[in-house]
Design an enzyme around this catalytic site. Structure first.
Site, short mmCIF file in Angstrom:
data_model
loop_
_atom_site.label_atom_id
_atom_site.label_comp_id
_atom_site.label_asym_id
_atom_site.label_seq_id
_atom_site.Cartn_x
_atom_site.Cartn_y
_atom_site.Cartn_z
N ARG A 76 -3.64 -13.57 -1.78
CA ARG A 76 -3.86 -13.69 -0.34
C ARG A 76 -4.46 -15.05 0.02
O ARG A 76 -4.18 -15.59 1.09
CB ARG A 76 -4.74 -12.55 0.17
CG ARG A 76 -4.10 -11.18 -0.08
CD ARG A 76 -4.56 -10.12 0.87
NE ARG A 76 -3.97 -8.83 0.50
CZ ARG A 76 -2.73 -8.46 0.78
NH1 ARG A 76 -1.94 -9.29 1.43
NH2 ARG A 76 -2.28 -7.28 0.40
N SER A 111 0.82 -1.21 0.00
CA SER A 111 0.00 0.00 0.00
C SER A 111 0.85 1.26 0.00
O SER A 111 0.60 2.21 -0.75
CB SER A 111 -0.93 0.01 1.22
OG SER A 111 -1.85 -1.05 1.15
N ASP A 166 -8.23 -7.03 4.12
CA ASP A 166 -7.24 -7.94 3.56
C ASP A 166 -6.83 -9.04 4.53
O ASP A 166 -6.18 -10.01 4.14
CB ASP A 166 -6.00 -7.17 3.09
CG ASP A 166 -6.24 -6.43 1.79
OD1 ASP A 166 -7.23 -6.74 1.10
OD2 ASP A 166 -5.44 -5.55 1.45
N ARG A 168 -14.09 -5.10 -11.45
CA ARG A 168 -14.08 -4.20 -10.29
C ARG A 168 -15.06 -3.04 -10.47
O ARG A 168 -15.02 -2.34 -11.48
CB ARG A 168 -12.67 -3.63 -10.07
CG ARG A 168 -11.59 -4.67 -9.79
CD ARG A 168 -11.77 -5.35 -8.43
NE ARG A 168 -10.63 -6.18 -8.11
CZ ARG A 168 -9.61 -5.82 -7.35
NH1 ARG A 168 -9.57 -4.61 -6.83
NH2 ARG A 168 -8.63 -6.65 -7.10
#
Length: 424
Positions: free
Chosen positions: A380, A22, A309, A120
């Site tokens: 992830r 990030s 996340d 998205r």
């Protein structure tokens, strides 16, 4: 490539947390807009952040990689129109932030990506930009990429929902100093994932921009100004470190993780409180964390509205804990690389875990066993499912190489601590 994970009784050692994805995105984009030269020290150069780097190069910024640094010669907000459509691969952060930044170029820019990125939702950001004098639209008319942006950022006042994506707010803020007029942004409703916006304003201020935040009215005010180039060090990433922390918590362990800051603005720092509640020992030293695990975890109830996340990590830990783990207030995780609530439930159920899928989270009863699972192209999910394999053994993850998106040396780093992970 597949990962094969075998049962691991204990791990120990010292490992450096990967640099923050990030913060790297934000530092690359903001330094590209800055007046003068910046040196970004220890950035994460992964598939996602390279999408931001290449996008900034396409808009006329000169960025060079030198050893462990990035040398950025900023544009002072004067961008060139890219020669071609920009393929942002699977990087949602790049897509969202560069949508507003693209309005600083003189002509039209088109942003697209892989099949996942083209799902998205973007309409809320496009609507907010219209109020600021920016013409941006979905080429297919479905509110999703490809997105076309016409140059010109007048500024003014706009509203944006706070419960869809914090990246929309970060996008507006990062480009706001280069609007023709002051920019006022009002965040409507619940402000989820606010720590990600705190990271954005932190980097903006470090690069010399002043902004006002009215906490009472959930609104931001940014005057026209310019970022200033500087040397900037990227801190460690709590999101990526969550898999190291999770492994240490689940097994017999003594693990020291360097480059994690106690005063970090990252919302995913919450993972330390979570594993502590589940039974691990957590101790902070200067810019590092020591985790001691005792080979046993208990279920917990967790609110992940500010750290979506962490969903795969906490779900995996719940699958190997005793008792029930409840994850709530994380409906926005359905709009990540995958619908993470659904894919976590689907893949954990293949490992014998009793999982109930709620609209905003999961209810998980431990009891995981071995088996074969899929990554769904989600970095992830790969790393989180690895935690289950370390505890119960015989877990194989298909299409696992996508961990490159955020943690390029994941298997090697985990093996250094003693984890039994093999690439096949």
């Amino acid at each position: 490539m597949e990962l094969e994970i075998q049962k691991t009784e204990s791990i120990e050692g010292v490992i450096k947390a990967p640099p923050s994805k990030s913060y790297t995105h934000r530092a690359i984009i903001i330094s590209s807009l800055a007046d003068g030269k910046s040196v970004l020290k220890d950035p994460l150069l992964s598939e996602d952040t390279l999408a931001s780097l290449k996008a900034c190069n396409s808009f006329g910024c000169d960025i060079k990689e030198k050893e462990n640094d990035c040398i950025v010669n900023g544009t002072n907000g004067i961008l060139e129109t890219p020669e071609d459509v920009l393929d942002l691969k699977n990087s949602g952060t790049t897509l969202r932030i560069m949508t507003t930044v693209s309005s600083l170029a003189p002509n039209y820019a088109v942003l697209t990506g892989d099949s996942s990125l083209r799902t998205r939702p973007m309409q809320d950001l496009l609507d907010a930009l219209e109020n600021l004098g920016v013409r941006a639209f979905s080429l297919r008319g479905n509110g999703k990429p490809p997105i076309c942006i016409k140059g010109g950022f007048k500024g003014g006042k706009t509203d944006i929902k706070g419960n869809v994506s914090s990246q929309f707010i970060s996008s507006l803020l990062i480009a706001a100093p280069y609007a023709e007029n002051p920019v006022d942004i009002h965040v409507k409703g619940d402000f989820i994932s606010k720590p990600y916006v705190d990271m954005t304003t932190d980097v903006m201020e470090k690069f010399g921009v002043n902004l006002d935040y009215d906490k009472k009215n959930n609104s931001f005010h940014v005057e026209p100004q310019a970022y200033k180039g500087r040397n900037y060090t990227i801190e460690g990433d709590y999101s990526s470190a969550s898999y190291i922390i999770g492994a240490a918590a689940a097994l017999e362990s003594n693990v020291r993780i360097k480059n994690l800051f106690k005063d970090s603005k990252q919302g995913d720092k919450q993972i330390l409180d979570i594993v502590k509640d589940m039974g691990a020992e957590v101790n902070f030293k200067k810019d590092e964390v020591v985790i001691r695990g005792h080979g046993k975890l208990n279920g917990v109830e967790v609110n992940l509205d500010n750290a979506p996340d962490l969903l795969p990590t906490v779900a995996a830990l719940g699958a190997i804990a005793e008792g029930i783990t409840i994850i709530k207030n994380v409906e926005h995780a359905r709009f990540k690389e995958t619908d993470r609530i659904h894919t976590c439930a689907l893949e954990l159920s293949k490992l014998g875990v009793n999982v109930k899928e709620n609209e905003d989270g999961l209810v998980i009863k431990g009891g995981a066993t071995g088996g074969t699972v899929k990554s769904h192209g989600d970095h992830r999910l790969v790393m989180a499912l690895s935690l289950v394999g370390l505890k119960v053994g015989n877990v194989r993850i298909e299409n696992a190489s996508v961990y490159d998106v955020s943690f390029p040396k994941f298997p090697e780093g985990m093996k250094e601590l003693g984890c039994k992970i093999n690439q096949i």
